[in-house]
Scaffold this motif. Sequence first.
Motif, PDB file in Angstrom:
ATOM      1  N   ASP A  92      46.803  -9.151  72.007  1.00 38.43           N
ATOM      2  CA  ASP A  92      45.565  -9.679  72.558  1.00 38.43           C
ATOM      3  C   ASP A  92      44.754 -10.329  71.441  1.00 38.43           C
ATOM      4  OD1 ASP A  92      46.410  -8.473  74.873  1.00 38.43           O
ATOM      5  OD2 ASP A  92      45.168  -6.666  74.569  1.00 38.43           O
ATOM      6  N   GLY A  93      43.826 -11.208  71.837  1.00 35.92           N
ATOM      7  CA  GLY A  93      42.966 -11.848  70.839  1.00 35.92           C
ATOM      8  C   GLY A  93      41.831 -12.589  71.502  1.00 35.92           C
ATOM      9  N   THR A  94      40.893 -13.107  70.687  1.00 31.95           N
ATOM     10  CA  THR A  94      39.744 -13.858  71.203  1.00 31.95           C
ATOM     11  C   THR A  94      39.463 -15.050  70.307  1.00 31.95           C
ATOM     12  OG1 THR A  94      38.196 -12.474  69.949  1.00 31.95           O
ATOM     13  CG2 THR A  94      38.626 -11.848  72.244  1.00 31.95           C
ATOM     14  N   LEU A  95      38.966 -16.109  70.904  1.00 25.23           N
ATOM     15  CA  LEU A  95      38.375 -17.245  70.193  1.00 25.23           C
ATOM     16  C   LEU A  95      36.888 -17.249  70.522  1.00 25.23           C
ATOM     17  CD1 LEU A  95      40.852 -20.256  70.693  1.00 25.23           C
ATOM     18  CD2 LEU A  95      40.436 -18.949  68.606  1.00 25.23           C
ATOM     19  N   ILE A  96      36.041 -17.268  69.480  1.00 29.82           N
ATOM     20  CA  ILE A  96      34.591 -17.214  69.668  1.00 29.82           C
ATOM     21  C   ILE A  96      33.987 -18.503  69.122  1.00 29.82           C
ATOM     22  CG2 ILE A  96      32.468 -15.982  69.086  1.00 29.82           C
ATOM     23  CD1 ILE A  96      34.137 -13.467  68.779  1.00 29.82           C
ATOM     24  N   CYS A  97      33.100 -19.096  69.901  1.00 27.86           N
ATOM     25  CA  CYS A  97      32.432 -20.335  69.502  1.00 27.86           C
ATOM     26  C   CYS A  97      30.943 -20.166  69.782  1.00 27.86           C
ATOM     27  CB  CYS A  97      33.009 -21.521  70.271  1.00 27.86           C
ATOM     28  SG  CYS A  97      32.155 -23.081  69.937  1.00 27.86           S
ATOM     29  N   ARG A  98      30.173 -19.903  68.719  1.00 28.91           N
ATOM     30  CA  ARG A  98      28.741 -19.678  68.892  1.00 28.91           C
ATOM     31  C   ARG A  98      27.976 -20.652  68.007  1.00 28.91           C
ATOM     32  NH1 ARG A  98      29.220 -13.171  68.933  1.00 28.91           N
ATOM     33  NH2 ARG A  98      29.960 -13.000  71.072  1.00 28.91           N
ATOM     34  N   ALA A  99      26.992 -21.338  68.595  1.00 25.74           N
ATOM     35  CA  ALA A  99      26.182 -22.308  67.870  1.00 25.74           C
ATOM     36  C   ALA A  99      24.739 -22.169  68.320  1.00 25.74           C
ATOM     37  CB  ALA A  99      26.684 -23.731  68.128  1.00 25.74           C
ATOM     38  N   ASN A 100      23.854 -22.660  67.470  1.00 33.14           N
ATOM     39  CA  ASN A 100      22.430 -22.645  67.797  1.00 33.14           C
ATOM     40  C   ASN A 100      21.862 -24.029  67.550  1.00 33.14           C
ATOM     41  OD1 ASN A 100      19.989 -21.711  68.653  1.00 33.14           O
ATOM     42  ND2 ASN A 100      19.709 -20.218  66.984  1.00 33.14           N
ATOM     43  N   GLY A 101      20.662 -24.287  68.024  1.00 31.97           N
ATOM     44  CA  GLY A 101      19.992 -25.565  67.852  1.00 31.97           C
ATOM     45  C   GLY A 101      18.694 -25.542  68.609  1.00 31.97           C
ATOM     46  N   ASN A 102      17.930 -26.617  68.510  1.00 36.96           N
ATOM     47  CA  ASN A 102      16.665 -26.743  69.236  1.00 36.96           C
ATOM     48  C   ASN A 102      16.597 -28.151  69.832  1.00 36.96           C
ATOM     49  OD1 ASN A 102      14.117 -26.444  70.251  1.00 36.96           O
ATOM     50  ND2 ASN A 102      13.065 -26.508  68.265  1.00 36.96           N
ATOM     51  N   PRO A 103      16.841 -28.314  71.131  1.00 37.51           N
ATOM     52  CA  PRO A 103      17.021 -27.244  72.121  1.00 37.51           C
ATOM     53  C   PRO A 103      18.390 -26.575  72.007  1.00 37.51           C
ATOM     54  CG  PRO A 103      17.231 -29.385  73.133  1.00 37.51           C
ATOM     55  CD  PRO A 103      16.807 -29.648  71.723  1.00 37.51           C
ATOM     56  N   LYS A 104      18.552 -25.433  72.740  1.00 42.81           N
ATOM     57  CA  LYS A 104      19.778 -24.656  72.709  1.00 42.81           C
ATOM     58  C   LYS A 104      20.961 -25.535  73.110  1.00 42.81           C
ATOM     59  CE  LYS A 104      21.819 -20.543  72.463  1.00 42.81           C
ATOM     60  NZ  LYS A 104      21.809 -19.712  71.257  1.00 42.81           N
ATOM     61  N   PRO A 105      22.039 -25.587  72.308  1.00 41.58           N
ATOM     62  CA  PRO A 105      23.159 -26.472  72.631  1.00 41.58           C
ATOM     63  C   PRO A 105      23.995 -25.942  73.800  1.00 41.58           C
ATOM     64  CG  PRO A 105      23.639 -25.229  70.654  1.00 41.58           C
ATOM     65  CD  PRO A 105      22.221 -24.905  71.008  1.00 41.58           C
ATOM     66  N   ASN A 106      24.678 -26.880  74.457  1.00 39.36           N
ATOM     67  CA  ASN A 106      25.598 -26.553  75.541  1.00 39.36           C
ATOM     68  C   ASN A 106      27.005 -26.387  74.974  1.00 39.36           C
ATOM     69  OD1 ASN A 106      26.525 -26.328  78.316  1.00 39.36           O
ATOM     70  ND2 ASN A 106      27.392 -28.370  78.013  1.00 39.36           N
ATOM     71  N   ILE A 107      27.696 -25.294  75.332  1.00 34.52           N
ATOM     72  CA  ILE A 107      29.045 -25.002  74.831  1.00 34.52           C
ATOM     73  C   ILE A 107      30.061 -25.398  75.905  1.00 34.52           C
ATOM     74  CG2 ILE A 107      30.622 -23.223  73.995  1.00 34.52           C
ATOM     75  CD1 ILE A 107      28.288 -23.691  72.126  1.00 34.52           C
ATOM     76  N   SER A 108      31.084 -26.205  75.519  1.00 34.12           N
ATOM     77  CA  SER A 108      32.180 -26.562  76.443  1.00 34.12           C
ATOM     78  C   SER A 108      33.503 -26.422  75.704  1.00 34.12           C
ATOM     79  CB  SER A 108      31.995 -27.989  76.967  1.00 34.12           C
ATOM     80  OG  SER A 108      32.025 -28.929  75.904  1.00 34.12           O
TER      81      SER A 108
END
Length: 1178
Positions: free
Chosen positions: A366-382
């Motif tokens: 098993d495993g995971t891919l994590i994609c976390r980002a920040n910004g102003n305004p809050k960014p959209n993750i796709s």
Amino acid sequence: MMTKKTTSASSAFLILFLCQMITALEVPLDLSQPPTITQQSPKDYIVDPRENIVIQCEAKGKPPPSFSWTRNGTHFDIDKDARVTVKPNSGTLVINIMNGGKAEAYEGVYQCTARNERGAAISNNIVIRSSRSPLWTKEKVEPKHVREGDPLVLHCSPPVGLPPPIIFWMDNSFQRLPQNERVSQGLNGDLYFSNVKPEDTREDYICYARFNHTQTIQQKQPISVKVFSMDSLNETISANLSDTDFYGAKPLTERRPTLLTPVGSTSNKVELRGNVLLLECIAEGLPTPVIRWIKEGGELPINRTFFENFKKTLKIIEVSEADSGKYKCVARNPLGSTHHTITVTVKAAPYWITAPRNLVLSPGEDGTLICRANGNPKPNISWLTNGVPIAIAPEDPSRKVDGDTIIFSDVQERSSAVYQCNASNEYGYLLANAFVNVLAEPPRILTPANKLYQVIANNPALLDCAFFGSPVPEIEWFKGVKGSILRGDLYVFHDNGTLEIPVAQKDSTGTYTCVARNKLGKVQNEVHLEVKDPTMIIKQPEYKIIQRGGQVSFECTIKHDPTLIPAITWVKDNGELPDDERFIIHKDSLAIMNVTDKDDGTYTCVANTTLDSVSASAVLTVVDRPNPPFDLELTDQLERSIQLSWIPGYDNKSPITNFVIEYEDGMHEPGVWHYQTEVLGTQTTVQLKLSPYVNYSFRVIAVNEIGRSQPSEASEQYLTKAAKPDENPSGVQGIGSEPDNLVIIWEPLKGFQSNGPGLQYKVSWRQKDVGDEWTSVIVANVSKYIVSGTPTFVPYEIKVQALNDLGYAPEPAEVIGHSGEDLPMVAPGNVQVHIVNSTLAKVHWDPVPLKTVRGHLQGYRIYYWKVQSLSKRRRRHVEKKILTFSGNKTHGMLPGLEPYSSYKLNVRVVNGKGEGPASSDKLFKTPEGVPSSPSFLKITNPTLDSLTLEWGLPTHPNGVLIAYTLKFQPINSTHELGPLVEIRIPANETSLILSNLNYSTRYKFYFYAQTSVGAGSQITEEAVTIMDEAMASRQVDIATQGWFIGLMCAVALLILILLIVCFIRRNKGGKYPVKEKEDAHADPEIQPMKEDDGTFGEYSDAEDHKPLKKGSRTPSDRTVKKEDSDDSLVDYGEGVNGQFNEDGSFIGQYSGKKEKEPAEGNESSEAPSPVNAMNSFV
């Protein structure tokens, strides 16, 4: 100033390994893996239209990936365009525009895709734009006519380029125009004048725009500026008006500040996180305003805030959301202030919190891919997979998307793919590729076997164990061939297999084994570590200030590991030393001979080995006295003033602190230079006051900390016109030298003060308050005039006036003087004496009439002397003493009198001529006081139970003695004092026999005399009663017997033999109980005896400076010495030294505040004999 820098090769290793630690697990290229983009062009790519366009796209993978491109979102068919080619084994595009192509035709958004059988990776969207450097639009530039003191803005308005140009202002000679607090360039390129001056007039204000991409510079048409001063405006107006017209431009008026930019009282600014925030305020006003910046409700960030353009621009680097807020600029001058508030909002393009990382899994994991980002305004993750939005990509049962996370479970080989995470908001986007590679591989170690690591002690040691395997292997480290597994706080185990020893020591040296294992296998590798001593500079170069022409030396002594070979080099200002024979390099130093200005700089000693480098720097400052000023110029020449200006010479690295201006009077004192004035070193102009009738020349001398420069060349001469004197003589006084004259004196004027030829003085005088007319006389250039036939000591009004051939000086001030003094005529009367105490008396008298003083009253003088001491009844030599009391006093104190004595005194009045007659002698007596200590105290005739005390009268009885008091107490062997006994003795006694004392006991005595007033100072002494003579005789007999001496020698010989035998047996390894043998053969007659049975104690050598134990007393010669006795007299007296005479009498001398008298008797200087030592034991 000295700096020291140390670097180590291990630092570079640390950086390398830490970089490895933050990356994902690397898959060896011989194993199957999805593509990974390794290189790509920037997102915003501005290209030079004169060169081919190269759009980079490099990737790796197994099998090697193929590449494809899209342009503006559609497939870009490379084969259909002859100008576009792809580099071999690469995805990089090369667009050939050198042969007739245009860069603008290829502008657009490009994206690269790298694909193989395990997935597809995509690049960022690369926006291609061609650089532009357009020409300035043609415009007619009108000349600027502006009045002195008014504000001015010269607009640049550069053409819009890509990227924006860099703006600067120059003249026709390509010299940058000077800028300061008054004149400066704004962020928009305009040139702002807070107020203009006549020197701003010129015809070549030129704005230049530099386009860096195309390396071109565009020039605006020159702007002409004409500044009209107030004087020139008035001249122009007067030339065009009649004499009857009123004319005149308004004078130059000061005004409070107003802002030229930004306009209004508030404005807003948006800046992106991580960028540089630039805020600007430029104000006009007269005088020039000063700008100050504040942040409302907070502080400007420390270490990130900078002020530029003479504080008109506030610069904050690396801005964050915390920098949002209101920033206020305040412009202020002496007439007032204005302000502007800028509201700053910090937005943020997306930035990573956790970027997705490559994932290597074995089947079923098993495993995971994590994609976390920040910004102003809050960014959209796709999410995308293999470049396709995950929503429309083929389904994979092993994955599940949960917002910013993809969860994988029970993966199989078909689960291998490349996933893309896109985080975007209105200010930008982030795109990251991360693959999932499903493999089943046993462990392998990628680090070469038996690799040798060398580090410097006390630095981190990083031992590499690069590995790969799927599942991910577990890593263990061992030290030595049979070492146990390494654990604990001494080591750090990194995820990439690296073993870190944070602080390597010498004992860290050795062989280390790395073991990697997973369920498919196990592998190991050995590496070796050597820890070396650090290189150190134990004597560093020091900051030096040296005068030009001297010599200087910098020392640099190093210590290093013996297995490393150091190389020492010297550098100057981070470059090589000059190729000059004046620079002499020795083993441990650098010497510079005949130092010149060019030698100024920072010198660094660098010691390099293969593992570390240390350096130490010191600054050499070459200084000298300043060069002399030059180009002296005289302007604004008036009758009483002139302006002198000059150009300073070079300060030779030591700032000029001041300028000294000297003048020469070529008419009165040619060749002699006089001090005129001095000004600060920042001034180059001074307004000088002049005197009439002087032929001036000036010169200037510069001064710094090293010394004074040579004088400048003399200025041109300037002769001032003659005039009446400006001032009168100073220091006018009237003092009589005889009772019937008045001497008038003054300080004559100096040559240049005469203001003209024929200097004389008009001397005038008249008696004060009698209504006489002034008597005057004109005298030559002298300094004294004597008026004869005056009455004695009467006041006169006096004045002295200077005159020359052109007239008189102003009316002089009057001073009061007096004719000559004579001796006073009358003695003070009614002299009374009041006794305060036995040593102090107060004297009163009536003052004499002031008319009888016949002079300036200086005070009263008392003569007093001792007639006799009432206690001694004998006269002594009369020594008169004098006390003077200044002013018109009527009383005074006589201190320091002797008690119980008879005195006489008289009083006289004193003036400037001398003393008047004395008053009648006044007799007075002082009362009794306490006596001084007895002159001596002797203690003689010691017996078993008695002592005889003798004493002398006090040197100063200070009254009638009524008794003596004797106090004494015994002192035991531990220095403890016994009970105190007090005896009162009649005053007529001079000796006393004390009986019933203890034998062989030390006593301390305190003795003093008394009068009716009280007890005087005491004298102290110590003495010892003698011991039992029969016992002493018996001890001497025993100690001198031959059998006893023989027995002592035999015992000593036996002890010596036992010691030799013990030493021999110990060397052979045996043991010999010396103590038991000695106890078995001990002779009771040589054993130490106890004090309580009167037998022998222990003897202590005087050289040990320790007291004798067990009751040590005086030796047979009755001499008591400090170093031989445990009961030293110094411990109980006031520095008393005592001894016994041959007859047994004790001689002691009191030592208080007077000198010691020599002790009677012969003091023994010999060391005590053994017999004497034994006699001292009781």
